[in-house]
Design a protein around this motif. Sequence first.
Motif, PDB file in Angstrom:
ATOM      1  N   LYS A 106       8.741  32.701  40.536  1.00 45.35           N
ATOM      2  CA  LYS A 106       8.033  31.913  41.786  1.00 45.35           C
ATOM      3  C   LYS A 106       7.777  32.834  42.965  1.00 45.35           C
ATOM      4  O   LYS A 106       8.458  33.741  43.225  1.00 45.35           O
ATOM      5  N   GLU A 107       6.689  32.645  43.572  1.00 44.32           N
ATOM      6  CA  GLU A 107       6.278  33.463  44.883  1.00 44.32           C
ATOM      7  C   GLU A 107       7.605  33.288  45.773  1.00 44.32           C
ATOM      8  O   GLU A 107       7.850  34.377  46.518  1.00 44.32           O
ATOM      9  N   LYS A 108       8.289  32.219  46.051  1.00 48.00           N
ATOM     10  CA  LYS A 108       9.555  32.141  47.057  1.00 48.00           C
ATOM     11  C   LYS A 108      10.463  33.228  46.567  1.00 48.00           C
ATOM     12  O   LYS A 108      11.215  33.616  47.354  1.00 48.00           O
ATOM     13  N   GLU A 109      10.603  33.387  45.279  1.00 52.90           N
ATOM     14  CA  GLU A 109      11.507  34.397  45.027  1.00 52.90           C
ATOM     15  C   GLU A 109      11.172  35.784  45.452  1.00 52.90           C
ATOM     16  O   GLU A 109      12.065  36.756  45.623  1.00 52.90           O
ATOM     17  N   ILE A 110       9.879  36.076  45.102  1.00 57.18           N
ATOM     18  CA  ILE A 110       9.258  37.462  45.863  1.00 57.18           C
ATOM     19  C   ILE A 110       9.542  37.781  47.257  1.00 57.18           C
ATOM     20  O   ILE A 110       9.783  38.713  47.769  1.00 57.18           O
ATOM     21  N   LEU A 111       9.337  36.564  47.964  1.00 58.66           N
ATOM     22  CA  LEU A 111       9.391  36.311  49.359  1.00 58.66           C
ATOM     23  C   LEU A 111      10.957  36.865  49.845  1.00 58.66           C
ATOM     24  O   LEU A 111      11.129  37.256  50.816  1.00 58.66           O
ATOM     25  N   ARG A 112      11.951  36.156  48.796  1.00 62.57           N
ATOM     26  CA  ARG A 112      13.301  36.614  49.167  1.00 62.57           C
ATOM     27  C   ARG A 112      13.874  37.944  49.118  1.00 62.57           C
ATOM     28  O   ARG A 112      14.783  38.334  49.627  1.00 62.57           O
ATOM     29  N   ALA A 113      13.040  38.627  48.265  1.00 62.43           N
ATOM     30  CA  ALA A 113      13.181  40.050  48.069  1.00 62.43           C
ATOM     31  C   ALA A 113      13.262  40.973  49.423  1.00 62.43           C
ATOM     32  O   ALA A 113      12.079  40.589  50.267  1.00 62.43           O
ATOM     33  N   ALA A 193      25.090  31.802  39.944  1.00 61.34           N
ATOM     34  CA  ALA A 193      24.450  30.790  40.972  1.00 61.34           C
ATOM     35  C   ALA A 193      23.934  31.263  42.053  1.00 61.34           C
ATOM     36  O   ALA A 193      24.580  31.939  42.745  1.00 61.34           O
ATOM     37  N   CYS A 194      22.868  30.813  42.382  1.00 56.62           N
ATOM     38  CA  CYS A 194      22.051  31.230  43.620  1.00 56.62           C
ATOM     39  C   CYS A 194      21.124  32.441  43.640  1.00 56.62           C
ATOM     40  O   CYS A 194      19.949  32.057  43.898  1.00 56.62           O
ATOM     41  N   LEU A 195      21.668  33.454  43.295  1.00 58.32           N
ATOM     42  CA  LEU A 195      20.870  34.756  43.584  1.00 58.32           C
ATOM     43  C   LEU A 195      20.097  34.982  42.029  1.00 58.32           C
ATOM     44  O   LEU A 195      20.855  34.835  41.107  1.00 58.32           O
ATOM     45  N   PRO A 196      18.948  35.181  41.987  1.00 61.15           N
ATOM     46  CA  PRO A 196      18.127  35.342  43.066  1.00 61.15           C
ATOM     47  C   PRO A 196      16.979  34.053  43.092  1.00 61.15           C
ATOM     48  O   PRO A 196      16.023  34.093  43.567  1.00 61.15           O
ATOM     49  N   TYR A 197      17.541  32.954  42.829  1.00 62.83           N
ATOM     50  CA  TYR A 197      16.591  31.861  42.424  1.00 62.83           C
ATOM     51  C   TYR A 197      16.655  30.693  43.301  1.00 62.83           C
ATOM     52  O   TYR A 197      15.582  29.829  43.613  1.00 62.83           O
ATOM     53  N   GLY A 198      17.335  30.818  44.656  1.00 62.61           N
ATOM     54  CA  GLY A 198      17.396  29.805  45.548  1.00 62.61           C
ATOM     55  C   GLY A 198      17.921  28.510  45.489  1.00 62.61           C
ATOM     56  O   GLY A 198      17.775  27.459  46.177  1.00 62.61           O
ATOM     57  N   ASP A 199      18.643  28.372  44.392  1.00 59.73           N
ATOM     58  CA  ASP A 199      19.462  26.908  44.277  1.00 59.73           C
ATOM     59  C   ASP A 199      20.852  27.207  43.697  1.00 59.73           C
ATOM     60  O   ASP A 199      21.073  28.634  43.353  1.00 59.73           O
ATOM     61  N   SER A 200      21.781  26.310  43.468  1.00 59.90           N
ATOM     62  CA  SER A 200      23.184  26.726  42.978  1.00 59.90           C
ATOM     63  C   SER A 200      23.187  26.284  41.465  1.00 59.90           C
ATOM     64  O   SER A 200      24.547  26.287  41.070  1.00 59.90           O
ATOM     65  N   GLN A 201      22.232  26.121  40.619  1.00 62.36           N
ATOM     66  CA  GLN A 201      22.459  25.854  39.292  1.00 62.36           C
ATOM     67  C   GLN A 201      22.905  27.194  38.930  1.00 62.36           C
ATOM     68  O   GLN A 201      22.504  28.258  38.981  1.00 62.36           O
ATOM     69  N   PRO A 202      23.809  27.021  37.976  1.00 63.40           N
ATOM     70  CA  PRO A 202      24.163  28.076  37.013  1.00 63.40           C
ATOM     71  C   PRO A 202      23.252  28.556  35.941  1.00 63.40           C
ATOM     72  O   PRO A 202      22.471  27.834  35.422  1.00 63.40           O
ATOM     73  N   ARG A 203      22.903  29.735  35.920  1.00 62.56           N
ATOM     74  CA  ARG A 203      21.991  30.459  35.164  1.00 62.56           C
ATOM     75  C   ARG A 203      22.170  31.514  34.369  1.00 62.56           C
ATOM     76  O   ARG A 203      22.776  32.485  34.785  1.00 62.56           O
ATOM     77  N   LEU A 204      21.605  31.596  33.069  1.00 64.20           N
ATOM     78  CA  LEU A 204      21.942  32.682  32.298  1.00 64.20           C
ATOM     79  C   LEU A 204      21.174  33.949  32.708  1.00 64.20           C
ATOM     80  O   LEU A 204      20.033  33.851  33.062  1.00 64.20           O
ATOM     81  N   PHE A 205      21.732  35.139  32.596  1.00 66.41           N
ATOM     82  CA  PHE A 205      21.290  36.179  33.451  1.00 66.41           C
ATOM     83  C   PHE A 205      21.688  37.452  32.749  1.00 66.41           C
ATOM     84  O   PHE A 205      22.746  37.576  32.040  1.00 66.41           O
ATOM     85  N   LEU A 233      15.923  30.841  24.427  1.00 66.83           N
ATOM     86  CA  LEU A 233      16.361  31.114  25.456  1.00 66.83           C
ATOM     87  C   LEU A 233      15.662  31.868  26.606  1.00 66.83           C
ATOM     88  O   LEU A 233      14.883  32.599  25.927  1.00 66.83           O
ATOM     89  N   ALA A 234      15.656  31.377  27.796  1.00 64.25           N
ATOM     90  CA  ALA A 234      14.739  31.985  28.589  1.00 64.25           C
ATOM     91  C   ALA A 234      15.701  32.469  29.726  1.00 64.25           C
ATOM     92  O   ALA A 234      16.723  31.855  30.442  1.00 64.25           O
ATOM     93  N   LEU A 235      15.671  33.956  29.916  1.00 64.48           N
ATOM     94  CA  LEU A 235      16.633  34.493  31.043  1.00 64.48           C
ATOM     95  C   LEU A 235      16.502  33.994  32.564  1.00 64.48           C
ATOM     96  O   LEU A 235      15.207  34.134  32.762  1.00 64.48           O
ATOM     97  N   GLY A 236      17.424  33.754  33.113  1.00 68.33           N
ATOM     98  CA  GLY A 236      17.245  33.032  34.642  1.00 68.33           C
ATOM     99  C   GLY A 236      16.987  31.441  34.410  1.00 68.33           C
ATOM    100  O   GLY A 236      16.894  30.991  35.519  1.00 68.33           O
ATOM    101  N   ALA A 237      16.966  30.830  33.185  1.00 66.82           N
ATOM    102  CA  ALA A 237      16.988  29.418  33.218  1.00 66.82           C
ATOM    103  C   ALA A 237      18.572  28.789  33.453  1.00 66.82           C
ATOM    104  O   ALA A 237      19.129  29.320  33.033  1.00 66.82           O
ATOM    105  N   ALA A 238      18.011  27.589  33.979  1.00 65.22           N
ATOM    106  CA  ALA A 238      19.511  26.956  34.134  1.00 65.22           C
ATOM    107  C   ALA A 238      20.144  26.364  32.894  1.00 65.22           C
ATOM    108  O   ALA A 238      19.636  26.118  31.973  1.00 65.22           O
TER     109      ALA A 238
END
Length: 385
Positions: A106-113, A193-205, A233-238
């Motif tokens: 998402k655009e907001k993730e690019i803005l966080r970089a 959880a959190c980096l770099p997605y902007g929420d606290s859901q656990p995500r596969l990375f 599976l999608a890397l970065g998905a919750a």
Amino acid sequence: MDSDISVKCAWGAPGEQINKISSRELQINKPAAKTIQSPDGDIIDCVMFHKQPAFDHPLLKGHKLLNPPKIPRKHNQTRILNNKFQLWSLSGETCSEGTISIRRTKEKEILRATSIRKLGRTFNIIQKDSINNGHEYAIGAVTGDAFYGAKATINVWAPHVETNPPEFSLAQIWIVAGTFGTDLNSIEVGWQACLPYGDSQPRLFIYWTSDAYRKTGCYNLQCPGFVQTSTTLALGAAISPNSIYNGQQFEIKLMILKDPTNGNWLLKFGSNFNEEIGYWPSSLFTHLNYKATTIQFGGEIMNRKSTGSHTSTQMGSGHFAEEGFGKASYFKNLQVMDSNRNLIPLPNLQVLASNQNCYNIKGGTNHFMGNYFYYGGPGKNDKCP
């Protein structure tokens, strides 16, 4: 060197900034043959295998297809619970033959970089002798002459993570070779959880670097390198569901192993590790192109001390190791792969926590959990001011 997770958008004039964001979005997000809307707001793009970001890497131009994406199979109820653990796929939708599933950035993730070049990059160098730039650890480690893989079963939590400024909490496996100077090679996989997605859901990375996190590597598919083969599976998905304190525990099983025929590092998951997510081509590395010399398992958090005191970001369940099963977070059934490509118990497992009053770790062995350890903690407390 942890500024990559801060919110910093002032890297150019407005028009230039917009153009850079649009260009980066187009570079990361490849054209999709199909899109799937996840209940949590994520968009999953089904991208043709040969158009995935990996093949933008100059070392992978003309890369020969080694493991094509598999056609999704029907699963019985047990397999669904074991293997379909991401929100977007719980409806039964999946990507079709010849495509792979990629979470849209998402655009907001690019803005966080901090900058366009640092999107998805981290600096979590694993040194045992100090607290590193706010990174704190509770890990189990083995070192040796040669390792060719590792596996673990990890329970998944949704820890509290401070967001202002943004921090993170993760649990992962590290496959490491080289030195902690400029030539560290590292492959990493787990949940965060959190980096770099902007929420606290656990995500596969996943993550990788070949030069101690300086110029190479990134999270997931946000830079070329890792070749994905999975359609399920999608890397970065919750990840869903998550473990419940004093209740049901939810686990994921992950394994990284070096393919003896081509030297690539395969990433597998599932109840019998019979599902492949993809692989890191050996050509990406300067040391891991041959072997690993250190394997680490465990938790990591970012402590920014934004209020002048220790963060309240939780590691794992947010409870200390001594609380045990159902309450503390854990890694179990830990094994490494030796030079004969046999999975063996961990030789001389050493456990350590960089700040034991805030997060700790306790290891052991039993019939139910094999080689295991409990780890984690709440962060800020009476003994961790």
